[in-house]
Design an enzyme around this catalytic site. Sequence first.
Site, PDB file in Angstrom:
ATOM      1  NE  ARG A  26       4.451  -8.910   2.146  1.00 45.46           N
ATOM      2  CZ  ARG A  26       3.443  -8.067   2.214  1.00 45.46           C
ATOM      3  NH1 ARG A  26       2.233  -8.508   2.434  1.00 45.46           N
ATOM      4  NH2 ARG A  26       3.638  -6.787   2.049  1.00 45.46           N
ATOM      5  CG  LEU A  81       1.563   1.714 -10.564  1.00 46.81           C
ATOM      6  CD1 LEU A  81       1.057   2.447 -11.804  1.00 46.81           C
ATOM      7  CD2 LEU A  81       2.052   2.717  -9.521  1.00 46.81           C
ATOM      8  N   GLY A  82      -0.491  -1.188  -7.110  1.00 51.11           N
ATOM      9  CA  GLY A  82      -1.604  -2.017  -6.647  1.00 51.11           C
ATOM     10  C   GLY A  82      -2.485  -1.150  -5.775  1.00 51.11           C
ATOM     11  CE  LYS A  99      -3.729 -11.816   0.782  1.00 47.36           C
ATOM     12  NZ  LYS A  99      -3.001 -10.693   0.270  1.00 47.36           N
ATOM     13  CG  ASN A 156      -5.249  -6.456 -14.395  1.00 49.10           C
ATOM     14  OD1 ASN A 156      -5.357  -7.324 -15.249  1.00 49.10           O
ATOM     15  ND2 ASN A 156      -4.803  -6.701 -13.181  1.00 49.10           N
ATOM     16  NE  ARG A 207      -1.094   1.820   2.946  1.00 47.61           N
ATOM     17  CZ  ARG A 207      -0.436   0.813   2.380  1.00 47.61           C
ATOM     18  NH1 ARG A 207       0.519   1.056   1.501  1.00 47.61           N
ATOM     19  NH2 ARG A 207      -0.724  -0.418   2.702  1.00 47.61           N
ATOM     20  CG  HIS A 232       5.310  -2.903  -2.800  1.00 53.54           C
ATOM     21  ND1 HIS A 232       4.861  -1.607  -2.946  1.00 53.54           N
ATOM     22  CD2 HIS A 232       4.264  -3.607  -2.315  1.00 53.54           C
ATOM     23  CE1 HIS A 232       3.601  -1.536  -2.567  1.00 53.54           C
ATOM     24  NE2 HIS A 232       3.208  -2.735  -2.171  1.00 53.54           N
ATOM     25  CD  GLU A 244       4.378  -8.804  -3.754  1.00 53.49           C
ATOM     26  OE1 GLU A 244       3.190  -8.755  -4.136  1.00 53.49           O
ATOM     27  OE2 GLU A 244       4.845  -8.053  -2.902  1.00 53.49           O
ATOM     28  CG  ASN A 270       1.295 -12.094   2.926  1.00 54.14           C
ATOM     29  OD1 ASN A 270       1.445 -11.516   4.001  1.00 54.14           O
ATOM     30  ND2 ASN A 270       1.096 -11.443   1.788  1.00 54.14           N
TER      31      ASN A 270
HETATM   32  P1  ADP Z   1      -2.730  -5.099  -3.218  1.00 53.78           P
HETATM   33  O1  ADP Z   1      -1.855  -3.910  -2.962  1.00 53.78           O
HETATM   34  O2  ADP Z   1      -3.848  -5.217  -2.246  1.00 53.78           O
HETATM   35  O3  ADP Z   1      -1.977  -6.374  -3.468  1.00 53.78           O
HETATM   36  P2  ADP Z   1      -3.512  -5.357  -6.022  1.00 53.78           P
HETATM   37  O4  ADP Z   1      -2.154  -5.461  -6.603  1.00 53.78           O
HETATM   38  O5  ADP Z   1      -4.385  -6.546  -6.003  1.00 53.78           O
HETATM   39  O6  ADP Z   1      -3.478  -4.716  -4.556  1.00 53.78           O
HETATM   40  O7  ADP Z   1      -4.264  -4.179  -6.790  1.00 53.78           O
HETATM   41  C1  ADP Z   1      -5.581  -3.814  -6.568  1.00 53.78           C
HETATM   42  C2  ADP Z   1      -5.989  -2.872  -7.697  1.00 53.78           C
HETATM   43  O8  ADP Z   1      -5.781  -3.562  -8.928  1.00 53.78           O
HETATM   44  C3  ADP Z   1      -7.436  -2.402  -7.690  1.00 53.78           C
HETATM   45  O9  ADP Z   1      -7.476  -0.997  -7.737  1.00 53.78           O
HETATM   46  C4  ADP Z   1      -8.030  -2.979  -8.969  1.00 53.78           C
HETATM   47  O10 ADP Z   1      -8.757  -2.014  -9.661  1.00 53.78           O
HETATM   48  C5  ADP Z   1      -6.860  -3.379  -9.811  1.00 53.78           C
HETATM   49  N1  ADP Z   1      -7.123  -4.650 -10.488  1.00 53.78           N
HETATM   50  C6  ADP Z   1      -6.869  -5.885 -10.009  1.00 53.78           C
HETATM   51  N2  ADP Z   1      -7.266  -6.838 -10.897  1.00 53.78           N
HETATM   52  C7  ADP Z   1      -7.807  -6.196 -11.954  1.00 53.78           C
HETATM   53  C8  ADP Z   1      -8.383  -6.607 -13.189  1.00 53.78           C
HETATM   54  N3  ADP Z   1      -8.493  -7.878 -13.518  1.00 53.78           N
HETATM   55  N4  ADP Z   1      -8.810  -5.641 -14.036  1.00 53.78           N
HETATM   56  C9  ADP Z   1      -8.670  -4.337 -13.716  1.00 53.78           C
HETATM   57  N5  ADP Z   1      -8.140  -3.888 -12.552  1.00 53.78           N
HETATM   58  C10 ADP Z   1      -7.696  -4.792 -11.693  1.00 53.78           C
END
Ligand code: ADP
Length: 397
Positions: A91, A209-210, A14, A335, A241, A180, A384, A7
Amino acid sequence: MEVLVINCGSSSLKFQLIDSDSEKVLAKGLCERIGIEGSSITYESERCSKETKEIDMPTHHEAITAVIDALTDKAKGVIKDMKEVKAVGHRVVHGGEYFSRPAVVTEEVLSKIEACNYLAPLHNPANIIGIKACMRIMKDTPNVVVFDTAFHQTMPESAFLYGLPEKYYKINKIRRYGFHGTSHSFVSKRVAEIVGKSLSELKTIVCHLGNGASICAVDGGKSVDTSMGLTPLAGVIMGTRSGDIDPGILEVIADIEKKDVSQVTDILNKESGIAGLSGVSSDFRDITKAIEEGNKTAKSAFDAYIQTVVRFIGAYVAVMNGVDNIVFTAGVGENNTAVRQAVCSHLGYLGVMLDEKANSKRGEEVMISTPDSKVKVYVIPTNEELAIARETVSLLK
Ligand code: ADP
């Protein structure tokens, strides 16, 4: 067989080496600050714990070489020779209307990806650099490209057309694409396995939701609508965003700040979302903590975020004329129990009943609705890289 998943970003790369038979990750890591002073590779494998080493990486060529050196290292490597790597899966962010599925890299494929550069100017050129570096260094290894947009190519015209003069779609291909896709596809397939039904029978809403976030309506295994658009800036409020805003706001902010459209777009991409609204952070862990400490601005940001998620779920129930499963995935979805609880508290009209105990789990596959909940709600960790490895293998078989 061993598959290297890559990626590639403009200054980062990555990687994961996956054994596609056992689906185990043999080694993984990240090259950072490529082309910038202080570049480094972080690497971990079955044979060593995570470590970071500073290596000069003026271009992605040196980054790929560093990855190969790490993977074949006598002490910490997991393979003897790169010939053991049977394929590389890349990717790629934007495949435009050219790609509705993964493809084996050829000159023609590369030129089509290049033709999509104007749709993803930050991402596609970086992805191409990574592919070309692999082609140069691993001459006999096939490269496969897996697109973020491909899964959504099943959307009907009614879902992807914007209300703009027709020529912008006909000539310039300005339309909703969605992103996604690899994650939405992976998770919606997994939910079918869990419930033991065929994909064709199921209506699922996937909430990825990331830091970046998108929601997808998957009807019969096909994406029929999704919240991101031509670019990943659209949809729900995200880490930095804005998500959907009134397009008229662009001109208003440009006037206030004396900035041009590209500078205002930068504000929408990097200074907005939950970070801009809360003034605290883009990271949901910090938001949740600030709310616990009584920070009202953080609470307002949280509530506005939840509202956007709830709004899309409602819209997609309408689009599909029903829903069987709602799934949370990615960093926040997997999480953050408070986010899931808050979203589900709006879904009583669907007969959703949350199992509070199950919802207290983090980062694992779990049904978080009660057994008698009319619509089932799941947490399914996305993967992914594994999805890219699977697609790569199935294309080459
Ligand atoms: P990206 O879009 O960069 O791939 P991620 O899917 O890693 O993002 O999501 C990042 C978000 O996930 C952050 O807001 C973070 O708070 C939350 N997050 C990631 N790991 C944890 C965890 N172990 N506990 C709580 N929140 C988490």
